[in-house]
Design a protein around this motif. Structure first.
Motif, PDB file in Angstrom:
ATOM      1  N   THR A 122       7.464   6.693  -8.768  1.00  0.00           N
ATOM      2  CA  THR A 122       6.604   7.661  -8.089  1.00  0.00           C
ATOM      3  C   THR A 122       7.318   9.000  -7.955  1.00  0.00           C
ATOM      4  O   THR A 122       8.524   9.045  -7.731  1.00  0.00           O
ATOM      5  CB  THR A 122       6.207   7.156  -6.692  1.00  0.00           C
ATOM      6  N   ILE A 144       6.768   4.548   1.756  1.00  0.00           N
ATOM      7  CA  ILE A 144       6.342   3.573   0.750  1.00  0.00           C
ATOM      8  C   ILE A 144       6.467   2.157   1.295  1.00  0.00           C
ATOM      9  O   ILE A 144       5.634   1.304   1.016  1.00  0.00           O
ATOM     10  CB  ILE A 144       7.129   3.773  -0.555  1.00  0.00           C
ATOM     11  N   LEU A 156       8.522  -0.691  -6.970  1.00  0.00           N
ATOM     12  CA  LEU A 156       8.378   0.738  -6.733  1.00  0.00           C
ATOM     13  C   LEU A 156       9.735   1.419  -6.659  1.00  0.00           C
ATOM     14  O   LEU A 156      10.664   0.905  -6.047  1.00  0.00           O
ATOM     15  CB  LEU A 156       7.640   0.998  -5.426  1.00  0.00           C
ATOM     16  N   SER A 164      11.269   5.453  -5.907  1.00  0.00           N
ATOM     17  CA  SER A 164      10.968   6.835  -5.561  1.00  0.00           C
ATOM     18  C   SER A 164      12.198   7.483  -4.964  1.00  0.00           C
ATOM     19  O   SER A 164      13.253   6.865  -4.832  1.00  0.00           O
ATOM     20  CB  SER A 164       9.803   6.922  -4.581  1.00  0.00           C
ATOM     21  N   ALA A 169       1.751   5.968  -5.410  1.00  0.00           N
ATOM     22  CA  ALA A 169       2.196   4.583  -5.214  1.00  0.00           C
ATOM     23  C   ALA A 169       0.999   3.654  -5.073  1.00  0.00           C
ATOM     24  O   ALA A 169       0.988   2.553  -5.619  1.00  0.00           O
ATOM     25  CB  ALA A 169       3.105   4.486  -3.999  1.00  0.00           C
ATOM     26  N   LYS A 208      -0.559   2.981  -8.386  1.00  0.00           N
ATOM     27  CA  LYS A 208       0.242   2.085  -9.229  1.00  0.00           C
ATOM     28  C   LYS A 208       0.315   0.667  -8.675  1.00  0.00           C
ATOM     29  O   LYS A 208       0.406  -0.293  -9.425  1.00  0.00           O
ATOM     30  CB  LYS A 208       1.644   2.660  -9.405  1.00  0.00           C
ATOM     31  N   PRO A 255       4.095  10.757  -2.994  1.00  0.00           N
ATOM     32  CA  PRO A 255       4.474   9.366  -3.230  1.00  0.00           C
ATOM     33  C   PRO A 255       3.453   8.332  -2.774  1.00  0.00           C
ATOM     34  O   PRO A 255       3.271   7.328  -3.445  1.00  0.00           O
ATOM     35  CB  PRO A 255       5.772   9.222  -2.453  1.00  0.00           C
ATOM     36  N   TRP A 315       3.499  -0.537   1.454  1.00  0.00           N
ATOM     37  CA  TRP A 315       3.676  -1.898   0.944  1.00  0.00           C
ATOM     38  C   TRP A 315       3.337  -2.926   2.024  1.00  0.00           C
ATOM     39  O   TRP A 315       2.690  -3.930   1.763  1.00  0.00           O
ATOM     40  CB  TRP A 315       5.109  -2.076   0.470  1.00  0.00           C
TER      41      TRP A 315
END
Length: 87
Positions: free
Chosen positions: A41, A76, A66, A68, A50, A53, A46, A80
């Motif tokens: 990312t 992130i 992931l 970044s 993210a 993706k 982000p 998640w």
């Protein structure tokens, strides 16, 4: 949210399909996860990237990885935690 559109896609997608083979018989095509997906990312957007993706990889059954900039790692991880439910 971005993930909601992929939920509907996962419910209607044909994971097993029957097709006519070259010899005239019937062939079954099964779509299955292939493994880990790398998702890199950018630093400036982000969370949105993210999510774009993460969703297709999770719908396909693959495990996304992931990556970044370290500044955005906390954001992130939050994204998640909102999407991941261990089975």
């Amino acid at each position: 949210m971005v993930l909601d559109s992929y939920v509907g896609f996962a419910e209607t997608y044909r994971w097993v399909d029957s097709r006519t083979s070259m010899m005239g018989g019937t062939t079954r095509v099964r779509r299955a996860p292939v493994g880990v997906v790398a998702a890199i990312t950018p630093w400036n957007v982000p969370l949105f990237i993210a999510a774009l993706k993460l969703a297709p990889a999770m719908v396909a059954g693959c495990m996304p990885r992931l990556t970044s900039l370290s500044v955005f790692t906390q954001a992130i991880l939050w994204l998640w935690s909102m999407t991941w439910t261990p089975s």
